[in-house]
Design an enzyme around this catalytic site. Structure first.
Site, PDB file in Angstrom:
ATOM      1  N   GLU A 227      39.512  63.049  39.751  1.00  0.00           N
ATOM      2  CA  GLU A 227      40.570  62.923  40.752  1.00  0.00           C
ATOM      3  C   GLU A 227      41.852  63.637  40.309  1.00  0.00           C
ATOM      4  O   GLU A 227      42.563  64.211  41.139  1.00  0.00           O
ATOM      5  CB  GLU A 227      40.849  61.452  41.048  1.00  0.00           C
ATOM      6  CG  GLU A 227      39.666  60.667  41.601  1.00  0.00           C
ATOM      7  CD  GLU A 227      39.074  61.268  42.868  1.00  0.00           C
ATOM      8  OE1 GLU A 227      39.779  62.050  43.560  1.00  0.00           O
ATOM      9  OE2 GLU A 227      37.893  60.976  43.158  1.00  0.00           O
ATOM     10  N   HIS A 230      41.744  67.185  41.205  1.00  0.00           N
ATOM     11  CA  HIS A 230      42.254  67.412  42.565  1.00  0.00           C
ATOM     12  C   HIS A 230      43.775  67.412  42.561  1.00  0.00           C
ATOM     13  O   HIS A 230      44.407  68.270  43.195  1.00  0.00           O
ATOM     14  CB  HIS A 230      41.761  66.315  43.521  1.00  0.00           C
ATOM     15  CG  HIS A 230      40.307  66.375  43.842  1.00  0.00           C
ATOM     16  ND1 HIS A 230      39.659  67.529  44.220  1.00  0.00           N
ATOM     17  CD2 HIS A 230      39.367  65.380  43.880  1.00  0.00           C
ATOM     18  CE1 HIS A 230      38.389  67.263  44.475  1.00  0.00           C
ATOM     19  NE2 HIS A 230      38.185  65.965  44.272  1.00  0.00           N
TER      20      HIS A 230
END
Length: 311
Positions: A227, A230
């Site tokens: 994550e 990202h």
């Protein structure tokens, strides 16, 4: 006469016995056949018998295309303004870790400091070294709130939680751990979305995905690594499948779909090399993930410089 009567009786008894046995065994055979069908249906698809990595980060193709156009335009304008001399190639990122729970104890999502520190170590191993990024724990908050704890992506509860808890500026990382709904392990915002909605910026992870958590086989801390990839500007390695611009990184071979487990030698797109199942931006099990590429590093540097550095 008696002999013929005996034979007739014997024939009747024999016929009755054959009919009884036929009925009995045809009835009892039905259950094992049905059971074998159900069992084979269950084992055909491994997804039935185990959870898989699911990331809730927005991967809408149109929005990604718009974000890439914005990125190119911003880089061009910054260059004209003399703002871009070179990209930052590393640095220290402050982490504000927000533990959202429904009560005391790890079973209620109250992640202990030892696991938070272990998570920071995992991030430093993944993004450090020649990539030059390090993470330092700047603060930990603990909030008992059952509505925020049972969290759904894009919900009012997520908005309320982030508006209440988020700290720092564009280059500070906020991690929220909770009991995510919908089978998701986590989600994140991209650098390009910070300016439009700074309070929502950050990373959300399933509380049990931290090192030593119970979300086997996703309990070695690489949900956060994925994550934060990202958050640093990376897309999934399977973005766009086998065609188009994919993840906008040239040294990650294209793949048609996410990889689950650790399928060594998987090759779903011809001509570009085997699928990058070991990459942090795929969906492989934690133990299978261990790398970013130099191209991903360069993209993270340029995205961070454009959207987060000194913002």
């Amino acid at each position: 006469m008696n002999k013929f009567r005996f034979l007739a009786v014997f024939a009747i008894v024999f016929a009755f016995a054959i009919t009884f046995l036929a009925i009995r065994y045809s009835t009892t055979d039905a259950s094992p056949i049905q059971e074998s069908v159900e069992v084979s249906a269950a084992v055909k698809d491994p997804v039935v018998s185990r959870s898989v990595r699911l990331c809730g980060t927005d991967d809408n193709a149109e929005r990604i295309a718009n974000a890439e156009r914005d990125f190119v335009a911003r880089r061009s304008q910054m260059a004209k303004n003399g703002e871009v001399v070179s990209n930052v190639t590393g640095g220290t990122i402050n982490v504000y870790y927000h533990v959202v729970n429904k009560g005391a104890g790890i079973a209620n999502g109250d992640v202990p400091l030892s696991q938070i520190n272990a998570q920071i170590s995992v991030l430093n191993a993944a993004f450090g070294g020649s990539f030059g990024w390090s993470f330092t724990l700047a603060g930990v908050t603990r909030t008992t709130n059952s509505r925020w704890y049972s969290l759904r992506r894009g919900s009012k509860n997520e908005k309320d939680m982030k508006n209440a808890l988020r700290q720092g500026t564009a280059d500070d990382l906020n991690i929220y751990s909770a009991d995510l709904q919908g089978g998701l392990l986590g989600w994140a915002t991209f650098p390009s979305s910070y300016t439009g909605n700074p309070k929502m910026d950050g990373v959300v992870i399933l509380y049990s995905s931290v090192p030593g958590g119970s979300a086997v086989p996703y309990n070695e801390g690489d949900t956060a690594t994925h994550e934060i990839g990202h958050w640093m500007g990376l897309y999934h390695t399977f973005q766009g499948g086998c065609t188009g611009s994919g993840d906008f990184v040239t040294d990650t071979p294209a793949e048609a779909s996410p990889a689950y487990g650790c399928p060594n030698g998987r090759d779903t797109c011809s001509g570009g090399g085997v699928d990058p199942i070991e990459n942090f931006m795929d969906y492989s099990d934690d133990f299978c993930m261990f790398q970013f590429t130099s191209g991903q590093d360069a993209r993270m540097d340029s995205q961070f410089t454009t959207y987060r550095y000194n913002k």
